[in-house]
Structure formats: C-alpha cells, structure tokens
Design a protein around this motif. Structure first.
Motif, mmCIF file in Angstrom:
data_model
loop_
_atom_site.group_PDB
_atom_site.id
_atom_site.type_symbol
_atom_site.label_atom_id
_atom_site.label_comp_id
_atom_site.label_asym_id
_atom_site.label_seq_id
_atom_site.Cartn_x
_atom_site.Cartn_y
_atom_site.Cartn_z
ATOM 1 N N ASP A 108 2.092 45.376 10.868
ATOM 2 C CA ASP A 108 1.519 44.995 9.585
ATOM 3 C C ASP A 108 2.459 45.490 8.490
ATOM 4 O OD1 ASP A 108 -0.136 44.316 7.491
ATOM 5 O OD2 ASP A 108 -1.945 45.132 8.408
ATOM 6 N N GLN A 109 2.650 44.705 7.450
ATOM 7 C CA GLN A 109 3.539 45.108 6.356
ATOM 8 C C GLN A 109 2.818 46.071 5.411
ATOM 9 O OE1 GLN A 109 6.863 44.376 6.141
ATOM 10 N NE2 GLN A 109 6.532 43.537 8.185
ATOM 11 N N ARG A 127 10.283 47.965 12.846
ATOM 12 C CA ARG A 127 9.664 46.671 12.545
ATOM 13 C C ARG A 127 10.621 45.543 12.912
ATOM 14 N NH1 ARG A 127 7.036 47.662 6.483
ATOM 15 N NH2 ARG A 127 5.085 48.668 7.180
ATOM 16 N N HIS A 154 0.186 38.921 12.056
ATOM 17 C CA HIS A 154 1.535 39.272 11.611
ATOM 18 C C HIS A 154 2.634 38.927 12.617
ATOM 19 C CE1 HIS A 154 0.156 41.274 7.968
ATOM 20 N NE2 HIS A 154 -0.815 41.793 8.689
#
Length: 343
Positions: A108-109, A127, A154
C-alpha cells in the motif's frame, strides 16, 4: 544439490516476523532436501538442529546480492520457495514461489512520514522489489481479509487467507485482577502507525480530569529514543503512570499479559495484529481501534476512534473489563506448511 523446498527469510530477525517464523523452523527441522535462507541476526533456539542446509545472510547490500546470485543457481524447476519476509527471491526462476505478506507498507502506498531516512529508502526499495517480481510469484498468502483487499487493490493479485499462529501456553484462561501490575498494556514497537502519540495524549486528557490509569509500553528506548523521550516528558509533565518494558523474549511478553488488566491497541493498521490474538487467548479484555484489521481477528471488548485522543480517553473512562474472544479458528504452523507445500 537439488532443493525441493526452500524457506526464504533473509530479512526476518525480530518482532512479529520472528514470532511466526520460529515455529515453522521447528516444524521443518527434520525435513530432508530443504534449504533455509536466514538472517544472520535471527537468534535461533539452541535446540534447533536442522537436517537441511542453512544459508546465512549477513546484513548489507552486497552480502544480500551475493546470496541472491547463489540462490539463482540453487533454484530449479522442482523447487518450491516459501518466502516469509514479504519479498520473493530477486533473480531465481523456474520453480514455484509462494510469498507470505505481512507488511502493509510494501503493498500500500502509505505515507512514510516519521520514519528515519534510511528506513524510508529501504521501504521504497522493497516496494520496487515486490512490484518488479510480482509477476513471478505463483501464490500470495495473507492472514486477514483486510490484507487480501489491500493486495488486490494495489497489486491486482488475489491472495489466500490463512491465519496461523502458535498460541502460547497460559496457566489460566482468566486473569486475576488483584495480582496485576498495570491497568493497560500496549505491546508494540515505535513505528508511526503504532500511534503512540495519540494514545499518550489520551492519557494526558484523562490526567486533566483526575484519572490516572497505569499503562505499560513495550517500547525500545534505544531504537525509538525520540518517541521515548517525548513520552517521558509527557509523563513527568502530567504525572502519568507509564512504565516501559523492552527487549523482551516471547516468553516474557506472554508473562506480561498476566500482569495487565487489559490490552489497549490504537494502531492505525496491521497485517495481523499478533498481540490482539495473544491477549484474547490469555483471557484479557481488549480495548482496540475500530478498524477492519481488529475485527478480522478478534471480537474486541470495546473499540474507539484511533485518530481521536478524546474518543480513546472516553472509551478508557467507560471501559468495563470484559474478556475479548477469538471468533475464527487459527491454523497451526504445521497446518500452514501443509497448505503451502501440498498445494
């Protein structure tokens, strides 16, 4: 040598990752034809004597890269790698790869505000690593429905949901309040999402109206020294009843549940939330954030808005010590491994 099974955990040495990993290592101790890829910093039980091959990864970029080159040669079409540290091998191809995800920051950002610069850089690199290798991953496993939804949103990948945990032994399913030392316990490290500052502000609000519940924090004063100093400042300023316990073994954490009247858990997100399970298993009441990750694993005794110190303070003021419960059965480590390697 041909390895049909590979347990890939080169970046796990502490925290919840270690708690989940150690029972798996014990279950696989007598398995032939297995390669263990483990972090040098992981403290292994003295009794663990695997019949398989052990490949130790030293901290540092070049050591990690060297291991990845070695693994590329060892990974064959008949190999099945279970990756316990959120990431698959960087270069290995040809076999089957199952990745167990337990870090929300990687899929998740989420904002990285509050992390030291080196930690932010590491998370950004990981990431990229996960997204770069996502197409080579055969199967994702998570422990909760909310993590599966994050992964789908995501990374556009489905995940199997397999909650597993080696529940600790407890002497009694109920905790005798007269023998306890703390009103509340928060088992958590000091990352920003653990939300310590909002929790402490709630304790300040309680102090202003003449209420001083005791609170025990498992915060490492050396690793999170800025947060520790801030909490100590608030403690001295408002005469808060806050104690610190840190550098604890899993057995010491288990014993700590028997010294608290309740667990309080204001974290903003978790991939699983091991302390929630441990506390409920020990018969403790749990006062927790009203968020999906909590509802995924326990029926909390009471909930609150974790972004509001006032709501936390109000919930604490009104709280009655009713035990929490675990509504869904947990897989054992053996059952988890069977579901991975037999599929």
């Amino acid at each position: 040598m041909i390895f049909t099974k590979i347990l890939y955990a080169p970046n796990i040495h502490q925290g919840g990752g270690r708690t989940l990993l150690l029972p798996l290592l014990e279950s696989l101790e007598n398995t032939d034809g297995i390669l263990f890829v483990l972090d040098e910093r992981l403290i292994l039980p003295a009794s663990w004597k695997p019949v398989g091959t052990l490949l130790i990864v030293h901290p540092g970029f070049f050591s990690r890269l060297n291991v990845e080159f070695q693994l590329r040669k060892l990974f064959t079409a008949t190999s099945h790698a279970l990756c316990m540290g959120n990431l698959p091998p960087l270069m290995a191809e040809g076999g089957k790869t199952t990745v167990f995800i337990q870090n929300c920051y990687l899929i998740d950002q989420l904002p990285l505000t509050g992390f030291p610069s080196l930690v932010r850089a590491r998370i950004m690199m990981e990431r990229w690593w996960l997204r770069f290798r996502a197409g080579s991953i055969d199967r994702f496993i998570v422990q909760t429905n909310s993590m599966a939804l994050r992964l789908k949103k995501h990374l556009s990948r489905n995940a199997d949901i397999i909650p597993f945990f080696q529940l600790p032994e407890v002497a009694d399913s109920s905790v005798a309040i007269e023998k306890t030392q703390y009103d509340y316990l928060y088992v958590a490290s000091g990352e920003p999402h653990k939300n310590h500052k909002v929790l402490i502000q709630a304790w300040v609000d309680l102090a202003k109206i003449g209420q001083f519940p005791s609170l025990c924090l498992t915060l490492d004063r050396h690793k999170f020294f800025e947060l520790y100093d801030w909490i100590r400042m608030k403690t001295d300023q408002y005469d808060l009843h806050i104690k610190f316990k840190y550098d604890l073994s899993q057995n010491e954490v288990t014993q700590l549940y028997g010294k608290a009247r309740a667990l309080i858990y204001p974290s903003l997100f978790e991939s699983f939330g091991l302390p929630l399970i441990e506390a409920a298993h020990a018969g403790l009441p749990v006062l927790a954030a009203d968020l999906d990750y909590v509802h995924d694993v326990i029926i909390a005794s009471a909930t609150f808005d974790p972004n509001s110190p006032q709501d936390i303070a109000s919930a604490v003021s009104k709280f009655t010590y009713n035990p929490a419960s675990i509504p869904k059965p947990m897989s054992t480590p053996d059952q988890f491994l069977l579901s991975v390697f037999k599929k």
